[in-house]
Design a protein around this motif. Structure first.
Motif, PDB file in Angstrom:
ATOM      1  N   ARG A 148       0.843  -1.170   0.000  1.00  0.00           N
ATOM      2  CA  ARG A 148       0.000   0.000   0.000  1.00  0.00           C
ATOM      3  C   ARG A 148       0.892   1.237   0.000  1.00  0.00           C
ATOM      4  NH1 ARG A 148      -5.027   2.005   1.555  1.00  0.00           N
ATOM      5  NH2 ARG A 148      -4.829   3.908   2.771  1.00  0.00           N
ATOM      6  N   ASP A 190       4.373   7.868   3.403  1.00  0.00           N
ATOM      7  CA  ASP A 190       5.464   6.896   3.379  1.00  0.00           C
ATOM      8  C   ASP A 190       6.788   7.609   3.167  1.00  0.00           C
ATOM      9  OD1 ASP A 190       3.673   4.881   3.647  1.00  0.00           O
ATOM     10  OD2 ASP A 190       3.553   4.442   1.511  1.00  0.00           O
ATOM     11  N   ILE A 191       6.741   8.733   2.471  1.00  0.00           N
ATOM     12  CA  ILE A 191       7.969   9.445   2.104  1.00  0.00           C
ATOM     13  C   ILE A 191       7.923  10.834   2.737  1.00  0.00           C
ATOM     14  CG2 ILE A 191       9.253  10.413   0.159  1.00  0.00           C
ATOM     15  CD1 ILE A 191       8.210   8.052  -1.487  1.00  0.00           C
ATOM     16  N   PRO A 192       8.908  11.174   3.555  1.00  0.00           N
ATOM     17  CA  PRO A 192       8.867  12.438   4.308  1.00  0.00           C
ATOM     18  C   PRO A 192       8.736  13.673   3.425  1.00  0.00           C
ATOM     19  CG  PRO A 192      10.901  11.213   4.745  1.00  0.00           C
ATOM     20  CD  PRO A 192      10.063  10.341   3.914  1.00  0.00           C
ATOM     21  N   ILE A 213      11.707  13.415  -5.656  1.00  0.00           N
ATOM     22  CA  ILE A 213      11.324  12.039  -5.303  1.00  0.00           C
ATOM     23  C   ILE A 213      10.472  11.417  -6.409  1.00  0.00           C
ATOM     24  CG2 ILE A 213      10.151  10.598  -3.595  1.00  0.00           C
ATOM     25  CD1 ILE A 213      12.737  11.968  -2.665  1.00  0.00           C
ATOM     26  N   ALA A 253      11.168   8.072  -8.360  1.00  0.00           N
ATOM     27  CA  ALA A 253      10.187   6.991  -8.380  1.00  0.00           C
ATOM     28  C   ALA A 253       9.889   6.559  -9.807  1.00  0.00           C
ATOM     29  CB  ALA A 253       8.907   7.447  -7.677  1.00  0.00           C
ATOM     30  N   VAL A 259       9.916   2.710  -8.408  1.00  0.00           N
ATOM     31  CA  VAL A 259       8.765   2.054  -7.778  1.00  0.00           C
ATOM     32  C   VAL A 259       7.461   2.321  -8.518  1.00  0.00           C
ATOM     33  CG1 VAL A 259       9.732   1.913  -5.459  1.00  0.00           C
ATOM     34  CG2 VAL A 259       8.531   3.985  -6.176  1.00  0.00           C
ATOM     35  N   ILE A 306      17.524  14.458  -1.862  1.00  0.00           N
ATOM     36  CA  ILE A 306      18.339  13.289  -2.197  1.00  0.00           C
ATOM     37  C   ILE A 306      19.351  13.007  -1.089  1.00  0.00           C
ATOM     38  CG2 ILE A 306      19.923  12.306  -3.890  1.00  0.00           C
ATOM     39  CD1 ILE A 306      17.033  12.716  -4.843  1.00  0.00           C
ATOM     40  N   TYR A 319      18.960  13.636   2.014  1.00  0.00           N
ATOM     41  CA  TYR A 319      18.198  13.024   3.103  1.00  0.00           C
ATOM     42  C   TYR A 319      18.016  11.531   2.837  1.00  0.00           C
ATOM     43  CZ  TYR A 319      14.384  12.062   6.343  1.00  0.00           C
ATOM     44  OH  TYR A 319      13.610  11.537   7.325  1.00  0.00           O
ATOM     45  N   LEU A 320      17.607  11.200   1.603  1.00  0.00           N
ATOM     46  CA  LEU A 320      17.407   9.791   1.225  1.00  0.00           C
ATOM     47  C   LEU A 320      18.703   9.014   1.351  1.00  0.00           C
ATOM     48  CD1 LEU A 320      15.227   9.336  -1.962  1.00  0.00           C
ATOM     49  CD2 LEU A 320      14.751   8.596   0.362  1.00  0.00           C
ATOM     50  N   ASN A 325      14.886   4.735   2.514  1.00  0.00           N
ATOM     51  CA  ASN A 325      13.436   4.662   2.705  1.00  0.00           C
ATOM     52  C   ASN A 325      13.021   3.198   2.641  1.00  0.00           C
ATOM     53  OD1 ASN A 325      10.515   4.667   1.701  1.00  0.00           O
ATOM     54  ND2 ASN A 325      10.830   6.763   2.394  1.00  0.00           N
ATOM     55  N   LYS A 374       9.986   1.759   2.746  1.00  0.00           N
ATOM     56  CA  LYS A 374       8.812   1.416   1.940  1.00  0.00           C
ATOM     57  C   LYS A 374       9.165   1.207   0.474  1.00  0.00           C
ATOM     58  CE  LYS A 374       4.711   1.476   4.060  1.00  0.00           C
ATOM     59  NZ  LYS A 374       3.379   1.031   3.658  1.00  0.00           N
ATOM     60  N   TRP A 415      14.665   1.830  -0.861  1.00  0.00           N
ATOM     61  CA  TRP A 415      15.843   2.587  -1.261  1.00  0.00           C
ATOM     62  C   TRP A 415      16.807   2.606  -0.070  1.00  0.00           C
ATOM     63  CZ3 TRP A 415      12.589   7.260  -3.412  1.00  0.00           C
ATOM     64  CH2 TRP A 415      12.040   6.881  -4.654  1.00  0.00           C
TER      65      TRP A 415
END
Lengths: 204, 204
Positions: free
Chosen positions: A80, A85-87, A147, A151, A163, B147, B149-150, B155, B157, B160
């Motif tokens: 889901r 899910d992603i800050p 992001i 993705a 994703v 980026i 931060y990632l 992440n 979910k 990554w």
């Protein structure tokens, strides 16, 4: 020595009257043209603010309400995707919400500027706050865009997979929700420019 | 009817002279105080621009020159990280380079404003361009920050992974290079505010 105050002759008094009338009419003219320009700018500013509210609020809602549950379930995990899910997506929603709130609060100022053309203190304040809010909005929008790009495309070097191949409709709606924000950024830029013009037109 | 033009009496001519002198002195006074404020603002603006050039150029160079090669090699791959592995970092470098170039080109305008206090057309132009450049810089900086931060946190979910565990010193320098950009954003905000104040002070 006796100094006599001379009486005004008819021709002089006529000249004076003419001068007074002319200066009045020129004042009237200038007060009709310049504030007219400023009033037009203020009304345009008001409309742009309304449009920016629609853009940012729409973006926040579009991002905030999007989720997708994949139609297959393993024993423990249901796949889901949600915005939090992603800050960066959370930041995007928060930034858009804050900016739209600010825009609503700035509407009374905009109306005040329509009514009072010569106001300059509040205009300077709005230029400053508009600049700050534009920075906040740009920051949220471009972090989210980074992001979304990842993705969609993934990155081979860091081994981050795209994703969006799984969460297809989620990615589409997320990408679409960026549009409102970027439109609002452009509107902010125009608003700052209009405020600058209005400030420079004051009392010319 | 014969109308005689009366000569000015001594008292009248004295009154006129007094008036002229007073209005001159008041004009002199106002032109001494208000443009003085504006000159101060313009000088401050110039200094801020110089600081922003240092910030953005430093950021671009720091990001652009950072690379790290890991001390182990497999048969085919050498593990090496550079800024252009990730498109957002490339965008960051380009945005910083463009903004610092713009800032250098805006310096003559800033000097012009120091010399000519009443200029308003170029001030409005600078407010607009400053706003646009601030948006570009914010966009580049926050995309890179997302980026970074990632890379630091990863992440779960989206699966990554945090690549900073391998490329440690690379990540540190990349993170550091963001500071100059974010400082420049704040400087831009202050410059827009100063321009607004200068525009509102003109001819009060």
């Amino acid at each position: 020595m006796h100094i006599e105050r001379p009486k005004q002759t008819p021709s002089q008094s006529f000249q004076k009257k003419m001068k007074a009338t002319m200066s009045e009419s020129s004042e009237l003219k200038s007060s009709k043209t310049k504030p007219g320009v400023n009033r037009g700018l203020s009304i345009l500013d008001f409309i742009l603010r309304l449009a920016a509210i629609v853009g940012t609020l729409g973006s926040a809602i579009a991002m905030g309400t999007t989720n997708q549950t994949l139609p297959f379930v393993t024993q423990f995990i249901q796949f889901r995707a949600e915005y939090n899910d992603i800050p960066m997506f959370t930041f995007f929603v928060v930034a858009n919400a804050i900016v739209s709130g600010y825009l609503v609060l700035s509407l009374p100022f905009s109306i005040f500027h329509i009514l009072r053309n010569r106001a300059h203190g509040t205009r300077v304040l709005l230029v400053f706050l508009d600049g700050g809010m534009m920075a906040l909005l740009t920051s949220g929008a471009s972090a989210a865009a980074a992001i979304v790009y990842l993705a969609h495309k993934g990155n081979a070097k860091t081994n981050w997979l795209a994703v969006c191949q799984q969460f297809n409709s989620f990615c589409e709606r997320i990408s679409g929700s960026l549009i409102g924000s970027f439109a609002a950024i452009i509107l902010f830029l125009v608003m700052i420019f209009l405020s600058g013009v209005a400030l420079s037109h004051r009392r010319r």
